[in-house]
Write an enzyme that holds these catalytic residues in place. Structure first.
Site, PDB file in Angstrom:
ATOM      1  N   GLY A 164       3.039  -4.426  -7.367  1.00 48.65           N
ATOM      2  CA  GLY A 164       3.342  -5.535  -8.265  1.00 48.65           C
ATOM      3  C   GLY A 164       2.237  -6.571  -8.327  1.00 48.65           C
ATOM      4  O   GLY A 164       1.874  -7.049  -9.410  1.00 48.65           O
ATOM      5  N   GLY A 190      -4.740 -15.135   1.644  1.00 52.49           N
ATOM      6  CA  GLY A 190      -3.854 -15.423   0.520  1.00 52.49           C
ATOM      7  C   GLY A 190      -3.218 -16.806   0.535  1.00 52.49           C
ATOM      8  O   GLY A 190      -2.333 -17.081  -0.276  1.00 52.49           O
ATOM      9  N   ASP A 205       2.185 -15.682  -9.703  1.00 48.11           N
ATOM     10  CA  ASP A 205       1.189 -15.157  -8.747  1.00 48.11           C
ATOM     11  C   ASP A 205      -0.214 -15.083  -9.341  1.00 48.11           C
ATOM     12  O   ASP A 205      -1.202 -15.431  -8.690  1.00 48.11           O
ATOM     13  CB  ASP A 205       1.559 -13.730  -8.314  1.00 48.11           C
ATOM     14  CG  ASP A 205       2.662 -13.715  -7.266  1.00 48.11           C
ATOM     15  OD1 ASP A 205       2.809 -14.718  -6.540  1.00 48.11           O
ATOM     16  OD2 ASP A 205       3.366 -12.694  -7.177  1.00 48.11           O
ATOM     17  N   LYS A 212       9.573  -7.291  -6.493  1.00 47.32           N
ATOM     18  CA  LYS A 212       9.195  -8.037  -7.705  1.00 47.32           C
ATOM     19  C   LYS A 212       9.444  -7.256  -8.993  1.00 47.32           C
ATOM     20  O   LYS A 212       9.694  -7.849 -10.030  1.00 47.32           O
ATOM     21  CB  LYS A 212       7.721  -8.440  -7.631  1.00 47.32           C
ATOM     22  CG  LYS A 212       7.482  -9.467  -6.548  1.00 47.32           C
ATOM     23  CD  LYS A 212       6.061  -9.937  -6.530  1.00 47.32           C
ATOM     24  CE  LYS A 212       5.853 -10.791  -5.297  1.00 47.32           C
ATOM     25  NZ  LYS A 212       4.522 -11.345  -5.202  1.00 47.32           N
ATOM     26  N   GLY A 237      -4.972  -1.293  -3.950  1.00 45.04           N
ATOM     27  CA  GLY A 237      -3.515  -1.343  -4.077  1.00 45.04           C
ATOM     28  C   GLY A 237      -3.122  -1.291  -5.540  1.00 45.04           C
ATOM     29  O   GLY A 237      -3.933  -1.641  -6.426  1.00 45.04           O
TER      30      GLY A 237
HETATM   31  P1  NDP Z   1       4.199  -3.567  -3.505  1.00 42.41           P
HETATM   32  O1  NDP Z   1       5.202  -3.008  -2.565  1.00 42.41           O
HETATM   33  O2  NDP Z   1       4.545  -3.713  -4.936  1.00 42.41           O
HETATM   34  O3  NDP Z   1       2.845  -2.659  -3.449  1.00 42.41           O
HETATM   35  C1  NDP Z   1       2.304  -2.270  -2.242  1.00 42.41           C
HETATM   36  C2  NDP Z   1       0.978  -1.526  -2.461  1.00 42.41           C
HETATM   37  O4  NDP Z   1       0.402  -1.384  -1.172  1.00 42.41           O
HETATM   38  C3  NDP Z   1       1.083  -0.128  -3.064  1.00 42.41           C
HETATM   39  O5  NDP Z   1      -0.039   0.100  -3.885  1.00 42.41           O
HETATM   40  C4  NDP Z   1       1.034   0.780  -1.829  1.00 42.41           C
HETATM   41  O6  NDP Z   1       0.433   2.054  -2.067  1.00 42.41           O
HETATM   42  C5  NDP Z   1       0.106   0.003  -0.945  1.00 42.41           C
HETATM   43  N1  NDP Z   1       0.311   0.235   0.483  1.00 42.41           N
HETATM   44  C6  NDP Z   1       1.411  -0.062   1.213  1.00 42.41           C
HETATM   45  N2  NDP Z   1       1.207   0.258   2.504  1.00 42.41           N
HETATM   46  C7  NDP Z   1      -0.034   0.790   2.567  1.00 42.41           C
HETATM   47  C8  NDP Z   1      -0.814   1.310   3.633  1.00 42.41           C
HETATM   48  N3  NDP Z   1      -0.350   1.385   4.879  1.00 42.41           N
HETATM   49  N4  NDP Z   1      -2.070   1.761   3.352  1.00 42.41           N
HETATM   50  C9  NDP Z   1      -2.545   1.697   2.099  1.00 42.41           C
HETATM   51  N5  NDP Z   1      -1.857   1.221   1.037  1.00 42.41           N
HETATM   52  C10 NDP Z   1      -0.615   0.768   1.283  1.00 42.41           C
HETATM   53  O7  NDP Z   1       3.745  -4.969  -2.863  1.00 42.41           O
HETATM   54  P2  NDP Z   1       3.315  -6.339  -3.564  1.00 42.41           P
HETATM   55  O8  NDP Z   1       2.270  -6.042  -4.574  1.00 42.41           O
HETATM   56  O9  NDP Z   1       4.509  -7.106  -3.981  1.00 42.41           O
HETATM   57  O10 NDP Z   1       2.682  -7.166  -2.318  1.00 42.41           O
HETATM   58  C11 NDP Z   1       1.546  -6.688  -1.667  1.00 42.41           C
HETATM   59  C12 NDP Z   1       1.044  -7.693  -0.617  1.00 42.41           C
HETATM   60  O11 NDP Z   1       0.609  -8.903  -1.238  1.00 42.41           O
HETATM   61  C13 NDP Z   1       2.101  -8.087   0.411  1.00 42.41           C
HETATM   62  O12 NDP Z   1       1.479  -8.088   1.680  1.00 42.41           O
HETATM   63  C14 NDP Z   1       2.496  -9.492   0.002  1.00 42.41           C
HETATM   64  O13 NDP Z   1       2.913 -10.256   1.127  1.00 42.41           O
HETATM   65  C15 NDP Z   1       1.180 -10.034  -0.551  1.00 42.41           C
HETATM   66  N6  NDP Z   1       1.365 -11.114  -1.538  1.00 42.41           N
HETATM   67  C16 NDP Z   1       0.897 -12.378  -1.275  1.00 42.41           C
HETATM   68  C17 NDP Z   1       1.035 -13.397  -2.201  1.00 42.41           C
HETATM   69  C18 NDP Z   1       0.498 -14.739  -1.915  1.00 42.41           C
HETATM   70  O14 NDP Z   1       0.944 -15.704  -2.540  1.00 42.41           O
HETATM   71  N7  NDP Z   1      -0.466 -14.883  -1.046  1.00 42.41           N
HETATM   72  C19 NDP Z   1       1.713 -13.189  -3.479  1.00 42.41           C
HETATM   73  C20 NDP Z   1       2.118 -11.823  -3.673  1.00 42.41           C
HETATM   74  C21 NDP Z   1       1.977 -10.853  -2.723  1.00 42.41           C
HETATM   75  P3  NDP Z   1       1.298   3.361  -2.587  1.00 42.41           P
HETATM   76  O15 NDP Z   1       1.370   3.242  -4.095  1.00 42.41           O
HETATM   77  O16 NDP Z   1       0.472   4.508  -2.143  1.00 42.41           O
HETATM   78  O17 NDP Z   1       2.630   3.298  -1.925  1.00 42.41           O
END
Ligand code: NDP
Length: 264
Positions: free
Chosen positions: A124, A229, A100, A64, A121
């Site tokens: 994005g 979600g 979103d 994103k 988290g």
């Molecule tokens: P990003 O890749 O931008 O961010 C991911 C975040 O998750 C980061 O803060 C990362 O931490 C953290 N993270 C990843 N893996 C782990 C882990 N194993 N343990 C702890 N923290 C972790 O993702 P998005 O923000 O785009 O999306 C996040 C989630 O939201 C996804 O699952 C997506 O499917 C869902 N989503 C659902 C929507 C809906 O309409 N229902 C809309 C948008 C998103 P670090 O900084 O340490 O790497």
């Protein structure tokens, strides 16, 4: 001529967006089709979009922020946050939006007035939600696994913590915006921390949909009112579809057919 739309993501196989949008197009006789594209390299988004001849797209994890960069112009709320989940092809120019955050706000209306939120988290989705909550004068705390991404939220004046320096307080709502729980059965932070957080919150929400994540399983075991979600997905999808069809279709009918697609 029929229009083509797509969702870009990695992973993307789980996405319900094709079903949702195709259900609207089919039932309202709108000449369009919506597919999915597994994109591993986000920097290829723009060229892939044009090579497929798309009229518009949604962008999901983890592209994103890359989608924001791929746009010629970004409109509305997405401009403040640098995160785009919907792109429209306007005469060969890519116009970016974010649906979103409004989708999420609509989804948590049923929890009543929320004054304090903990976001787990800092990606994005977290950026979009934090900005939107602040607009509503909600006090926002952000908890992330690593420190780097917290700088953005510090500038927004959110209280920011990593797992090491986090002291739990009382929250009206805690929302998991990490992708922990999407593919693997893991919690967004260590168990002891999640336990403490859930013991101090009124409501819990997860951005992940289509499954009960370990985070929500724990919330459920503690009898906390929670939601996944799915409603966020539905609401962001309605807003995105309105952009795809240039608001030619009535929102009530978009909602009806999108909701029905959840039963498929
Ligand atoms: P990003 O890749 O931008 O961010 C991911 C975040 O998750 C980061 O803060 C990362 O931490 C953290 N993270 C990843 N893996 C782990 C882990 N194993 N343990 C702890 N923290 C972790 O993702 P998005 O923000 O785009 O999306 C996040 C989630 O939201 C996804 O699952 C997506 O499917 C869902 N989503 C659902 C929507 C809906 O309409 N229902 C809309 C948008 C998103 P670090 O900084 O340490 O790497």
């Amino acid at each position: 001529m029929s229009k083509l739309f797509a969702i870009f993501g990695d992973p993307v196989a789980h996405s319900r967006s094709p079903l949702m949008h195709n259900s609207v197009f089919k039932n309202l006789n709108y000449k369009a089709c919506y597919t999915r594209v597994h994109l591993t390299d986000g920097s290829k988004l723009r060229e892939t979009f044009f090579s497929l001849g798309l009229s518009g797209a949604n962008i999901t994890v983890p592209h994103k922020e890359e989608a924001f960069k791929a746009c010629d112009e970004v409109r509305g709320f997405a401009k403040n946050i640098g995160v785009v989940n919907t792109i429209i092809n306007e005469n060969g120019k890519l116009i970016g939006y974010n649906t979103d955050a409004d989708g999420f706000m609509e989804a948590v209306k049923e929890f009543g007035q929320i004054k304090t939120i903990l976001i787990i988290g800092a990606g994005g989705t977290a950026k979009a939600l934090a900005n939107r909550f602040i607009q509503e004068n909600i006090k926002v705390t952000v908890l992330n696994r690593s420190k780097d991404r917290l700088t953005y939220f510090e500038e927004l004046k959110c209280a920011c913590h990593t797992w090491d320096d986090f002291e739990t307080q009382k929250y009206d709502l805690v929302v998991n915006t990490t992708s922990a729980g999407l593919k693997e059965e893991i919690l967004p932070c260590p168990l002891a921390l999640v336990e403490k957080i859930l013991n101090n919150t009124s409501f819990a929400a997860d951005a992940i949909y289509g499954k009960l994540t370990p985070f929500l399983k724990l919330a459920s075991a503690k009898n906390i009112t929670y939601k996944d979600g799915a409603d966020m997905l539905l609401n962001q999808g309605i807003l995105a579809n309105e952009l795809f069809v240039n608001r030619e279709l009535p929102r009530d009918e978009i909602k009806l057919y999108m909701q029905r697609s959840f039963e498929l």
